[in-house]
Design a protein around this motif. Structure first.
Motif: not given
Length: 394
Positions: A36-42, A22-28, A67-71
């Motif tokens: 990316w860091q702002a989402l990581e902080m959230s 569930a870690k952050i994935k994708g392209h940046c 990233g994170g969890y679906f549920d």
């Protein structure tokens, strides 16, 4: 003989699949690392459970992360194709459909609604123009009749009620946020011009050409990838403002509705669009610069119509000063604009946010499943937007 643990020994595995998945994935792009860091902080602060973020510049994605969890059980990761209800961010998609139809020459935004929808002229509404629907100034912020969600899902019934009722204030004189009705009203116009409901027109002429995974009314075959909300704050009920009370309580919108099949199949152009940040930013890129992913959707003249001011004053429902454009806010206390930047933005109940900057030719979107109402609703999305500007050096 079993070895005994001592304080100098590490027994941690190299990775924890449950967490790592569930870690952050994708392209940046490297330049946009602050996003990316702002989402990581959230995630680190517990402000988000699952979310996606996207930034497009000149029609191309420079950020597409999730990233994170679906549920709420933290069992299933939020993945690339996870989507969710974006609530009032849907209004910006409805506005895009109207702008595209106007850019094609089939819809005159200055024309009376009754030109296309004769029944709408009842109860003194003959002079209400299409642009007043987009600018929340038609006086039809909600239903005068008591309605259930079943009534709202029935487009024929609920639009007929709006066509028959009298405005709640003198049309064109002030805005009053059309919380649920705006999509129904614009759908009523689009259907009478094209023979297609708003959801169908949007799919065929906006989302489809751009390859955007956004839906106003979605098929049951997609239910497996629609996340549910994790409610973080108690339901906020309006009080002290008769217009806000009537809109907010007739009927009551709560995050649990989004888990129902009736909600998902309906076409509520003000509230039940399903998508992720990538899809929202893709569609809005066509507003920012005319195109996305190599597909041109709007002419320069057509896209700049979003910036035409429809109302500028205290919104009768929100109780805040809002400068409304065509389906988007242009200025309000809800978001601090960069001086000299032409922007259009809005967001959805629970926390989704989106912004178009015409001068940077940029669209930014944030979509999530941790549902926050009240003063903290827009904090996470605003942080993402600020990070995008920081990345640009603004």
């Amino acid at each position: 003989m079993t070895a005994k643990w001592n304080p100098s020994m590490s027994t941690a595995p190299e990775s924890y699949p449950h967490i790592d998945n569930a870690k952050i994935k994708g392209h940046c792009d490297t330049r946009f690392e602050p996003v990316w860091q702002a989402l990581e902080m959230s995630f680190a602060m517990g402000e988000d459970v699952g979310a996606s973020v996207a930034v497009f510049i000149d029609g191309e994605p420079v950020v597409d992360i999730w990233g994170g969890y679906f549920d709420a059980d933290f069992d299933r990761p939020w993945d690339r194709d996870t989507i969710i209800t974006t609530h009032s961010t849907t209004k910006t998609m409805t506005a895009m459909a109207a702008l595209v139809l106007a850019d094609s020459g089939e819809l005159d935004l200055d024309a009376p609604v009754a030109r296309y929808w004769p029944e709408f002229a009842a109860e003194g509404k003959a002079e209400i123009s299409v642009r007043w629907l987009l600018g929340h100034t038609s006086g039809l912020a909600g239903w005068t009749e008591d309605v259930s969600w079943a009534d709202v899902y029935d487009l024929e019934k609920s639009t007929a009620l709006l066509a028959a009722q009298a405005p709640w204030w003198k049309p064109g004189t002030a805005s009053g946020y059309h919380g649920i009705t705006q999509g129904h009203l614009i759908s009523g116009v689009i259907e009478r011009i094209t023979g297609k409901t708003l959801g169908r027109y949007f799919a065929d002429h906006v989302a489809g050409p751009l390859g955007a995974d956004y839906h106003i009314g979605i098929d049951a075959s997609e239910d497996h990838r629609i996340a549910s909300f994790v409610q973080a704050t108690p339901k906020q009920l309006p009080s002290g403002n008769p217009i806000a009370e009537r809109v907010g309580l007739n009927p009551v919108l709560n995050p649990r509705l989004a888990t129902t099949s009736d909600w998902r199949r309906a076409e509520i152009g003000a509230a039940n669009g399903q998508g992720n940040a990538r899809s929202v930013a893709t569609v809005h890129s066509a507003l920012a610069c005319g195109s996305a992913n190599g597909v041109t959707l709007l002419s320069d003249a057509g896209r700049l119509r979003a910036l035409e001011v429809q109302a500028d004053g205290i919104d009768l429902l929100l109780g805040l000063p809002v400068k409304w454009g065509m389906g988007f806010a242009l200025e309000s206390p809800l978001r601090q604009n960069r001086p000299g930047h032409r922007v259009a933005y809005w967001g959805g109940q629970g926390g989704s946010s989106c912004l178009v900057d015409f001068d940077e030719r940029m669209s930014v979107a944030f979509v999530m499943n941790r549902f926050v109402e009240g003063p903290g609703e827009s904090v996470r999305g605003s942080r993402i937007i600020e990070a995008a500007y920081q990345s640009l050096g603004r």
